[in-house]
Design a protein around this motif. Sequence first.
Motif, PDB file in Angstrom:
ATOM      1  N   LYS A 102      27.505  11.749  68.585  1.00 46.95           N
ATOM      2  CA  LYS A 102      26.123  12.017  69.018  1.00 46.95           C
ATOM      3  C   LYS A 102      26.167  12.471  70.467  1.00 46.95           C
ATOM      4  CE  LYS A 102      21.487  10.543  68.804  1.00 46.95           C
ATOM      5  NZ  LYS A 102      20.792  11.560  68.043  1.00 46.95           N
ATOM      6  N   ARG A 103      25.372  13.465  70.757  1.00 43.31           N
ATOM      7  CA  ARG A 103      25.378  14.020  72.102  1.00 43.31           C
ATOM      8  C   ARG A 103      23.969  14.387  72.515  1.00 43.31           C
ATOM      9  NH1 ARG A 103      27.624  17.301  68.145  1.00 43.31           N
ATOM     10  NH2 ARG A 103      26.430  19.182  67.871  1.00 43.31           N
ATOM     11  N   PRO A 104      23.771  14.564  73.781  1.00 42.82           N
ATOM     12  CA  PRO A 104      24.735  14.411  74.863  1.00 42.82           C
ATOM     13  C   PRO A 104      24.997  12.936  75.167  1.00 42.82           C
ATOM     14  CG  PRO A 104      22.578  14.881  75.782  1.00 42.82           C
ATOM     15  CD  PRO A 104      22.440  14.947  74.278  1.00 42.82           C
ATOM     16  N   LEU A 105      26.068  12.723  75.900  1.00 47.35           N
ATOM     17  CA  LEU A 105      26.387  11.397  76.424  1.00 47.35           C
ATOM     18  C   LEU A 105      26.287  11.484  77.943  1.00 47.35           C
ATOM     19  CD1 LEU A 105      29.603  10.696  74.344  1.00 47.35           C
ATOM     20  CD2 LEU A 105      27.494   9.400  74.164  1.00 47.35           C
ATOM     21  N   LEU A 106      25.718  10.475  78.541  1.00 46.52           N
ATOM     22  CA  LEU A 106      25.652  10.392  79.995  1.00 46.52           C
ATOM     23  C   LEU A 106      26.406   9.127  80.385  1.00 46.52           C
ATOM     24  CD1 LEU A 106      24.186  12.309  81.947  1.00 46.52           C
ATOM     25  CD2 LEU A 106      22.480  10.557  82.230  1.00 46.52           C
ATOM     26  N   ILE A 107      27.510   9.306  81.074  1.00 45.17           N
ATOM     27  CA  ILE A 107      28.396   8.187  81.399  1.00 45.17           C
ATOM     28  C   ILE A 107      28.346   7.920  82.901  1.00 45.17           C
ATOM     29  CG2 ILE A 107      30.757   7.306  81.222  1.00 45.17           C
ATOM     30  CD1 ILE A 107      29.576   8.101  78.481  1.00 45.17           C
ATOM     31  N   THR A 108      28.046   6.687  83.273  1.00 45.04           N
ATOM     32  CA  THR A 108      28.101   6.265  84.672  1.00 45.04           C
ATOM     33  C   THR A 108      28.856   4.944  84.728  1.00 45.04           C
ATOM     34  OG1 THR A 108      26.126   4.841  84.750  1.00 45.04           O
ATOM     35  CG2 THR A 108      25.757   7.220  84.970  1.00 45.04           C
ATOM     36  N   ASP A 109      29.097   4.453  85.926  1.00 43.43           N
ATOM     37  CA  ASP A 109      29.746   3.144  86.064  1.00 43.43           C
ATOM     38  C   ASP A 109      28.831   2.024  85.589  1.00 43.43           C
ATOM     39  OD1 ASP A 109      32.032   4.288  87.111  1.00 43.43           O
ATOM     40  OD2 ASP A 109      31.389   4.030  89.190  1.00 43.43           O
ATOM     41  N   ASN A 110      27.522   2.232  85.693  1.00 47.97           N
ATOM     42  CA  ASN A 110      26.556   1.171  85.404  1.00 47.97           C
ATOM     43  C   ASN A 110      25.965   1.202  84.001  1.00 47.97           C
ATOM     44  OD1 ASN A 110      26.847   0.382  88.112  1.00 47.97           O
ATOM     45  ND2 ASN A 110      25.277   1.832  88.738  1.00 47.97           N
ATOM     46  N   PHE A 111      25.873   2.378  83.417  1.00 44.38           N
ATOM     47  CA  PHE A 111      25.247   2.487  82.098  1.00 44.38           C
ATOM     48  C   PHE A 111      25.740   3.739  81.379  1.00 44.38           C
ATOM     49  CE2 PHE A 111      22.454   4.516  85.153  1.00 44.38           C
ATOM     50  CZ  PHE A 111      22.197   5.749  84.568  1.00 44.38           C
ATOM     51  N   ILE A 112      25.471   3.767  80.082  1.00 43.57           N
ATOM     52  CA  ILE A 112      25.809   4.904  79.228  1.00 43.57           C
ATOM     53  C   ILE A 112      24.587   5.198  78.376  1.00 43.57           C
ATOM     54  CG2 ILE A 112      27.262   5.681  77.310  1.00 43.57           C
ATOM     55  CD1 ILE A 112      29.432   3.765  78.472  1.00 43.57           C
ATOM     56  N   LEU A 113      24.223   6.475  78.329  1.00 46.20           N
ATOM     57  CA  LEU A 113      23.105   6.886  77.488  1.00 46.20           C
ATOM     58  C   LEU A 113      23.640   7.791  76.377  1.00 46.20           C
ATOM     59  CD1 LEU A 113      20.502   7.709  80.279  1.00 46.20           C
ATOM     60  CD2 LEU A 113      20.780   5.574  79.003  1.00 46.20           C
ATOM     61  N   VAL A 114      23.213   7.517  75.154  1.00 45.42           N
ATOM     62  CA  VAL A 114      23.665   8.268  73.986  1.00 45.42           C
ATOM     63  C   VAL A 114      22.468   9.026  73.421  1.00 45.42           C
ATOM     64  CG1 VAL A 114      24.728   8.108  71.702  1.00 45.42           C
ATOM     65  CG2 VAL A 114      25.372   6.471  73.489  1.00 45.42           C
ATOM     66  N   GLY A 115      22.589  10.351  73.372  1.00 48.82           N
ATOM     67  CA  GLY A 115      21.467  11.173  72.936  1.00 48.82           C
ATOM     68  C   GLY A 115      20.514  11.392  74.095  1.00 48.82           C
ATOM     69  N   PHE A 116      19.572  12.306  73.912  1.00 49.29           N
ATOM     70  CA  PHE A 116      18.625  12.595  74.982  1.00 49.29           C
ATOM     71  C   PHE A 116      17.240  12.097  74.613  1.00 49.29           C
ATOM     72  CE2 PHE A 116      15.625  15.685  77.071  1.00 49.29           C
ATOM     73  CZ  PHE A 116      15.760  15.151  78.339  1.00 49.29           C
ATOM     74  N   LYS A 117      16.851  11.025  75.291  1.00 52.50           N
ATOM     75  CA  LYS A 117      15.488  10.507  75.198  1.00 52.50           C
ATOM     76  C   LYS A 117      14.961  10.533  76.628  1.00 52.50           C
ATOM     77  CE  LYS A 117      16.772   7.456  71.434  1.00 52.50           C
ATOM     78  NZ  LYS A 117      18.142   7.025  71.603  1.00 52.50           N
ATOM     79  N   GLU A 118      14.067  11.473  76.901  1.00 48.59           N
ATOM     80  CA  GLU A 118      13.621  11.721  78.272  1.00 48.59           C
ATOM     81  C   GLU A 118      13.134  10.456  78.976  1.00 48.59           C
ATOM     82  OE1 GLU A 118      10.587  14.597  80.753  1.00 48.59           O
ATOM     83  OE2 GLU A 118      11.169  15.175  78.723  1.00 48.59           O
TER      84      GLU A 118
END
Length: 119
Positions: free
Chosen positions: A94-110
């Motif tokens: 599933k994409r996009p993925l947003l990866i940070t040190d603090n959190f990860i978001l899967v898919g785009f939910k504005e």
Amino acid sequence: MEIQFIHYPACSTCKKAQKWLKENHVKFSERNITTENPTVEELEQWIQKTGLPLNKFFNTSGRLYKELHLKDKLKTLELKEIISLLASNGMLIKRPLLITDNFILVGFKEVEWKQNLIS
């Protein structure tokens, strides 16, 4: 905060997410999910970090997911097998993925992206 935007350049949702990031002046590095598949190790970390069910990492509307009949097959596979399968082809993820040190978001939910990146 370093942000990694993992996407498929031809995906309309990814394009929308990338546009949103730019409009909101969020700095990020890009990674093409088809040329640089996430590794088993990365996926294990991300799955653990998000606490999301494993099925949330699959691109269930994708052609490859449907061609491989994964809806039924996933029920019979072990966790390691499922993660290896995900790592084998970026088009399954599933994409996009947003990866940070603090959190990860899967898919785009504005709304979710705004809560995590703007506030």
